[in-house]
Design an enzyme around this catalytic site. Structure first.
Site, short mmCIF file in Angstrom:
data_model
loop_
_atom_site.label_atom_id
_atom_site.label_comp_id
_atom_site.label_asym_id
_atom_site.label_seq_id
_atom_site.Cartn_x
_atom_site.Cartn_y
_atom_site.Cartn_z
N GLU A 1 0.83 -1.21 0.00
CA GLU A 1 0.00 0.00 0.00
C GLU A 1 0.86 1.26 0.00
O GLU A 1 1.68 1.48 0.88
CB GLU A 1 -0.95 0.03 1.20
CG GLU A 1 -1.86 1.26 1.14
CD GLU A 1 -3.01 1.22 2.13
OE1 GLU A 1 -2.95 0.41 3.08
OE2 GLU A 1 -3.95 2.02 1.96
N GLU B 1 -12.75 2.38 2.55
CA GLU B 1 -12.07 2.50 3.84
C GLU B 1 -12.47 3.82 4.49
O GLU B 1 -12.43 4.88 3.87
CB GLU B 1 -10.55 2.47 3.62
CG GLU B 1 -9.75 2.34 4.88
CD GLU B 1 -8.26 2.11 4.61
OE1 GLU B 1 -7.72 1.16 5.17
OE2 GLU B 1 -7.68 2.86 3.82
MN MN Z 1 -5.78 2.43 2.81
#
Ligand code: MN
Length: 291
Positions: free
Chosen positions: A147, A242
């Site tokens: 990420e 998210e």
């Molecule tokens: Mn994230």
């Protein structure tokens, strides 16, 4: 065509009891294909309960985590690197037992504000460790995704270009993915749509988050640009929503991410809104292409 999921922090801050089962039901009710399980503490997961609930509700599962200062595989200290490798192996095992195929997040570095640039010896450790871990994950049917996060959450990878270059150095015989997140791109990328295009086929996982991590469409992320770019590169991988609020406290995650504000109190409403928002954006991007 993309599977659409939701991060577990919308539902719960703990996963060791009935909360996980309830989160699976809520994920299904809000119209999502999968739950992204926060795996910072692999021992704190009631694996059997959760697997049963996922199977019964036909909900898929992925997982994400951020390493800590104690498990930082980008550390120059070999013993910390070894602890990080053990932690990731444990996370891979839990995800395998749950039936998941994607492990994402800050798995190349600690997820924290560093006070100095990354150490080159540490970077070499992280690349070496990930080459081995990607192979182990592959044998468990799992793909790792790195990420790209903003400068306050890692000093190793902050842009899509850096992630692609990092993966080239890892030179793993099995594929690893780039995991992009609109919240972080909104901080670090000049033109987020271009960043998506440059990462192209390397993208294996995608986080949809608003600039303040609250309700989609209430911040400064340019959603038209994001979803058109995903369409242009024909991205078919998982997309997970998210969001974080002080309404749901995760002992491992909330303080690390700086979740001090109550951006929402009703996870159900937030989740339904986000699911509709993502569907509408995907449809708009498809229509933009033919007009
Ligand atoms: Mn994230």
């Amino acid at each position: 065509m993309n599977r659409i999921g939701i991060h577990g922090s919308v539902w719960s801050g703990r996963w060791d009891g009935e909360e996980g089962v309830r989160a699976v039901h809520r994920t299904a009710e809000a119209g999502y294909d999968f739950l992204e399980l926060p795996l910072s503490d692999p021992k704190g997961i009631a694996v059997e309960n959760l697997r049963h609930a996922l199977e019964k509700s036909h909900v898929g599962v992925t997982a994400s985590l951020g390493l800590t200062a104690e498990t930082d595989i980008s550390s120059p200290d070999e013993s910390i690197v070894q602890r990080g490798i053990a932690h990731l192996e444990e996370a891979i095992g839990v995800l395998r037992d749950l039936g998941g195929q994607d492990l994402a997040g800050v798995i190349f570095s600690a997820m924290r504000k560093y006070t100095a640039p990354a150490d080159p010896r540490g970077i070499a450790h992280a690349k070496e460790a990930l080459r081995v871990l990607a192979g182990q994950a592959h044998r468990a049917g799992i793909r790792l995704h790195l990420e790209v996060v903003n400068r306050y959450e890692s000093n190793v990878i902050n842009t899509g270009d850096q992630a692609v270059a990092f993966l080239q150095d890892v030179a793993s015989p099995v594929p690893l993915g780039v995991h992009l997140d609109t919240y972080h791109m909104n901080i670090e990328e000049g033109i987020p749509g271009r960043a998506i295009e440059r990462c192209g086929g390397n993208i294996g996982y995608f986080h949809v988050g608003e600039s303040h991590r609250g309700y989609l469409g209430t911040g400064t992320v340019n959603w038209g640009e994001i979803f058109r770019a995903l369409r242009r590169i024909d991205y078919r991988g998982p997309i997970a929503f998210e969001s974080f609020s002080s309404a749901v406290v995760d002992a491992n995650l909330s303080n690390t991410l700086g979740v001090w504000r109550n951006l929402w109190s009703e996870g159900e409403n937030l989740a339904r809104h986000a699911r509709g928002f993502i569907a509408a954006q995907m449809e708009a991007a498809a229509r933009a292409e033919v007009n």
